[in-house]
Design an enzyme around this catalytic site. Structure first.
Site, short mmCIF file in Angstrom:
data_model
loop_
_atom_site.label_atom_id
_atom_site.label_comp_id
_atom_site.label_asym_id
_atom_site.label_seq_id
_atom_site.Cartn_x
_atom_site.Cartn_y
_atom_site.Cartn_z
N TYR A 90 128.48 34.94 83.30
CA TYR A 90 129.74 35.55 82.85
C TYR A 90 129.49 36.09 81.44
CZ TYR A 90 134.87 35.67 82.32
OH TYR A 90 136.16 36.05 82.11
N ARG A 143 136.79 50.27 82.09
CA ARG A 143 136.69 49.62 80.77
C ARG A 143 136.07 48.25 81.02
NH1 ARG A 143 137.64 44.92 79.65
NH2 ARG A 143 139.89 44.64 79.70
N LYS A 161 133.25 37.43 88.07
CA LYS A 161 134.58 36.78 88.15
C LYS A 161 134.66 35.92 89.41
CE LYS A 161 136.76 38.66 84.53
NZ LYS A 161 137.59 37.99 83.53
N GLU A 232 140.80 44.25 87.70
CA GLU A 232 139.95 43.81 86.59
C GLU A 232 139.28 45.00 85.90
OE1 GLU A 232 139.52 40.28 85.96
OE2 GLU A 232 138.78 41.10 84.09
N ASP A 233 139.39 45.03 84.59
CA ASP A 233 138.63 45.98 83.77
C ASP A 233 138.85 47.45 84.14
OD1 ASP A 233 137.91 43.69 82.48
OD2 ASP A 233 135.76 44.05 82.52
N ASP A 255 144.20 40.71 85.63
CA ASP A 255 143.64 39.62 84.85
C ASP A 255 143.62 39.94 83.35
OD1 ASP A 255 142.21 37.22 84.41
OD2 ASP A 255 140.33 38.32 84.41
N ASP A 256 143.31 41.18 83.00
CA ASP A 256 143.19 41.53 81.58
C ASP A 256 144.54 41.51 80.88
OD1 ASP A 256 140.29 42.18 81.53
OD2 ASP A 256 140.96 43.55 83.09
N ASN A 399 135.11 41.03 74.09
CA ASN A 399 133.85 40.67 74.75
C ASN A 399 132.98 41.90 74.90
OD1 ASN A 399 134.64 37.94 75.29
ND2 ASN A 399 135.99 38.73 76.88
N1 LIG Z 1 139.05 37.02 75.84
C1 LIG Z 1 139.54 37.49 76.96
O1 LIG Z 1 139.88 36.74 77.90
C2 LIG Z 1 139.71 38.96 77.15
C3 LIG Z 1 139.17 39.84 76.26
N2 LIG Z 1 139.35 41.18 76.46
C4 LIG Z 1 138.67 42.06 75.54
O2 LIG Z 1 139.59 42.82 74.80
C5 LIG Z 1 139.06 44.09 74.52
C6 LIG Z 1 140.09 45.14 74.86
O3 LIG Z 1 140.46 45.07 76.22
P1 LIG Z 1 141.69 45.93 76.74
O4 LIG Z 1 142.89 45.67 75.94
O5 LIG Z 1 141.81 45.70 78.20
O6 LIG Z 1 141.16 47.39 76.49
P2 LIG Z 1 142.01 48.71 76.32
O7 LIG Z 1 141.08 49.84 76.47
O8 LIG Z 1 143.20 48.64 77.20
O9 LIG Z 1 142.51 48.65 74.80
C7 LIG Z 1 141.67 48.72 73.69
C8 LIG Z 1 142.55 48.97 72.48
O10 LIG Z 1 141.76 48.87 71.31
C9 LIG Z 1 142.06 49.98 70.46
N3 LIG Z 1 140.93 50.21 69.58
C10 LIG Z 1 139.68 50.65 69.88
N4 LIG Z 1 138.94 50.75 68.77
C11 LIG Z 1 139.73 50.36 67.74
C12 LIG Z 1 139.55 50.25 66.36
N5 LIG Z 1 138.39 50.57 65.79
N6 LIG Z 1 140.59 49.81 65.61
C13 LIG Z 1 141.77 49.48 66.16
N7 LIG Z 1 142.00 49.58 67.48
C14 LIG Z 1 141.00 50.01 68.25
C15 LIG Z 1 142.37 51.11 71.43
O11 LIG Z 1 143.09 52.13 70.79
C16 LIG Z 1 143.19 50.34 72.47
O12 LIG Z 1 144.53 50.22 72.02
C17 LIG Z 1 137.75 44.20 75.30
O13 LIG Z 1 136.67 43.98 74.43
C18 LIG Z 1 137.82 43.06 76.29
O14 LIG Z 1 136.55 42.51 76.56
C19 LIG Z 1 140.10 41.68 77.47
C20 LIG Z 1 140.66 40.85 78.40
C21 LIG Z 1 140.44 39.41 78.33
C1 LIG Z 2 137.36 38.42 79.86
C2 LIG Z 2 137.75 39.71 80.36
O1 LIG Z 2 138.40 39.81 81.38
C3 LIG Z 2 137.37 40.88 79.64
O2 LIG Z 2 136.77 40.78 78.57
O3 LIG Z 2 137.67 41.97 80.14
MG LIG Z 3 138.40 41.74 82.15
#
Ligand SMILES: NC(=O)C1=CN([C@@H]2O[C@H](COP(=O)(O)OP(=O)(O)OC[C@H]3O[C@@H](n4cnc5c(N)ncnc54)[C@H](O)[C@@H]3O)[C@@H](O)[C@H]2O)C=CC1
Ligand SMILES: CC(=O)C(=O)O
Ligand SMILES: [Mg+2]
Length: 545
Positions: A90, A143, A161, A232-233, A255-256, A399
């Site tokens: 993962y 994404r 996953k 997902e993603d 999930d996200d 991540n």
């Molecule tokens: N820890 C966890 O369980 C999870 C972590 N994530 C992580 O969160 C991150 C974002 O995922 P999503 O929200 O689904 O993506 P998304 O593409 O929907 O949103 C990303 C956001 O970040 C903003 N962004 C990009 N670069 C930026 C910067 N330099 N400054 C400020 N804002 C900026 C974009 O404008 C957008 O609003 C990914 O890295 C993903 O791996 C996502 C889901 C679960």
């Molecule tokens: C953990 C997860 O779902 C993500 O980083 O997109």
């Molecule tokens: Mg995800």
């Protein structure tokens, strides 16, 4: 199936671990060396290979090759070593795997639906060999973690996953289905690579995109009407739209958005307990998000829901939140926002200020990084937080590790160890002045395997907001008062099966209370025991082969 086929069929084979009785049963005399290995001896051998390798992708491939040869031995090893091996099936290693997927491709048990297959979608669905499917994890690769558009390489994520579904919660590996929808990619590096295996065309968008994804979802739902689909993603707009389209039509969730919301709510419930407070007291906090995408919206919605449960009016609760994306603060005057972001648009602060200017203006006490962009959380930002709170809450959730907004070492150095830290990917604990400082992994992996197992096993008709809320509460309550005071927000991953079992029980109870389980399999008080009988046990399965 012939004896040779059994030996080479990953669902059926225990390879050199087949007992003498099993060898006789399957007519395998002469097909294997004389001495059978015990599962424990086999586990030692695999772990020795794994430990001898230093390259994380090669470690990932050692495990994934095992899954391709004997699924039940793979899960035997993974479940018994979950804390150690999880980072190699993962995040972060699955991110590397996606980036290199086309270079190390081996045929996998996955389904690809590509734009070239229009008119053949049901044919693809019928090509899946297993009669029953409980859980589908579907991506379009738009994404992938914080690594952007990975096109068809994104299939590594549904594979990872679903490995967690089986290892962490006990979904049956013979009843899970990883799906890649290939609608092209905007990743020019992949498209310029002659070895790229996906469709080499620009990503499909707009109505045609939703129609294509809809055809796939309907085809899967037609063949397996009770299966749960986990989105997902997907890129932000697609993720939000697909959730709106499908959440009230079929058993599905994103999930996200929703899984991440629940796990982060659990983390904050426990961070509040450490302060001697509850989530309703977050009305006195300023929660600043780097990122305003799927994860940010999902987390904010979940926290608001948690505050509302505790009696805070919704219009009051939303005042704690501030989002900064690539165009700055989601504030007054911004006209580029989607409906989910508009719900959090501040009319009391001008739109467009960057993270530091926003922090100076709003005085954050909690920062949550979901921007997919490293180095967003700087010493300057943390110094501003320290002016407003003695113990900042700092969650770089992006991540894989390479995209985290800051590291655990940095946070504890900048705060003198006085911070509550959680990241999306694993960070080693930090020792400062002889004291161990906890680096929690706030990742939706604590939620989706249990939530999906529960919903699919009882044939729930929907995943409701209350089920998500209960999953967060059931996770949070598995950490003791003593532990939260030490900065521990989650129970240890080594106990993931028990953790998931308790969450799944709470989710089924809630689903039954809400009337989304048309035919409950047992009485409410029997759910915990009944779920135990439903959870896949690789050791038992190996003995039954
Ligand atoms: N820890 C966890 O369980 C999870 C972590 N994530 C992580 O969160 C991150 C974002 O995922 P999503 O929200 O689904 O993506 P998304 O593409 O929907 O949103 C990303 C956001 O970040 C903003 N962004 C990009 N670069 C930026 C910067 N330099 N400054 C400020 N804002 C900026 C974009 O404008 C957008 O609003 C990914 O890295 C993903 O791996 C996502 C889901 C679960
Ligand atoms: C953990 C997860 O779902 C993500 O980083 O997109
Ligand atoms: Mg995800």
């Amino acid at each position: 199936m012939s004896s040779m086929q059994v030996l080479h069929e990953p669902y059926q084979s225990a390879m050199e671990v087949f007992t003498p009785e099993q060898r006789t049963k399957h007519h395998m005399r002469g097909l294997l060396p004389a001495t059978p290995l015990s599962p424990e001896a086999f586990e030692k051998r695999i772990l020795a290979d794994f430990d001898a390798e230093t390259d994380p992708l090669k470690k990932f491939l050692i495990l994934s090759d095992l899954a391709d040869r004997s699924l039940h031995l793979y899960y035997y090893v993974i479940t018994r070593n979950f804390g150690k091996l999880n980072p190699f099936i993962y995040t972060p290693t699955v991110g590397l795997y996606c980036q290199k997927y086309h270079l190390c491709h081996r045929p996998k048990r996955v389904l690809y639906y590509t734009l070239r297959d229009e008119g053949h979608i049901d044919e693809i669905t019928s090509n899946w060999p297993q009669k029953e499917v409980d859980i589908v994890v579907m991506t379009d690769g738009g994404r992938i973690l914080g690594l952007g558009d990975q096109g068809a390489n994104g299939i590594g994520i549904p594979i990872g996953k679903l490995a967690l579904y089986c290892a962490a919660a006990g979904s049956d590996p013979e009843k899970v289905l990883p799906v890649q929808i290939d609608v092209g990619t905007s990743n020019m590096k992949l498209r310029d690579d002659p070895l790229y295996l996906g469709l080499n065309q620009d990503r499909l968008r707009g109505d045609a995109y939703y129609a294509f994804v809809g055809t796939v979802v309907e085809s899967i739902h037609k063949r397996w009407p009770k299966a749960l689909i986990q989105f997902e993603d997907f890129g932000m707009v697609n993720a939000l739209d697909l959730l709106d389209i499908w959440r009230n039509k079929i058993l599905s969730f994103n999930d996200d958005i929703q899984g991440t919301g629940a796990v982060t709510l659990a983390a904050l419930i426990n961070a509040c307990r450490a302060r001697g407070k509850t989530v309703k007291d977050l009305v006195n906090d300023r929660i600043l998000f780097a990122g305003a995408g799927s994860a940010a919206v999902g987390i904010a919605d979940a926290i608001v829901a948690g505050m509302v449960v505790e009696g805070v009016p919704k219009e009051e609760a939303v005042k704690s939140f501030f989002f900064v994306n690539t165009k700055g603060l989601v504030g007054k005057g911004r006209t580029d926002l989607n409906p989910s972001q508009i719900r959090y648009q501040r009319q009391d602060f001008p739109g467009g200020t960057d993270l530091i200017a926003t922090a100076k203006a709003i005085k954050p006490t909690i920062v949550i990084g979901v921007s997919g962009t490293p180095n967003q959380f700087t010493e300057e930002l943390v110094s501003i937080m320290k002016e407003n709170t003695p113990c900042p809450i700092i969650f770089p959730l992006s991540n894989p590790t390479s995209q985290a907004e800051c590291t655990a070492e940095q946070v504890f150095a900048w705060t003198g160890g006085k911070a509550v830290f959680a990241a999306g990917s694993p960070f080693a604990p930090v020792t400062k002045d002889g004291v161990t400082l906890h680096t929690n992994q706030c990742n939706n992996m604590y939620i989706f395997p249990a939530l999906g197992l529960a919903a699919a096993k009882v044939h729930a008709t929907r995943v409701t907001d209350r089920m998500l809320y209960r999953s967060a509460a059931a996770l949070a309550e598995q950490v003791s008062e003593e532990e939260v005071k030490k900065g521990i927000l989650f129970p240890p991953l080594s106990q993931i099966r028990d953790i998931s079992h308790k969450i799944a029980t709470a989710v089924v109870h809630e689903a039954m209370d809400e009337g989304v389980v048309p035919e409950p399999p047992c009485k409410k008080e029997e759910v915990h025991e009944w779920l135990r009988t439903q959870m896949y046990d690789p050791a038992k399965k190996l003995a039954e082969l």
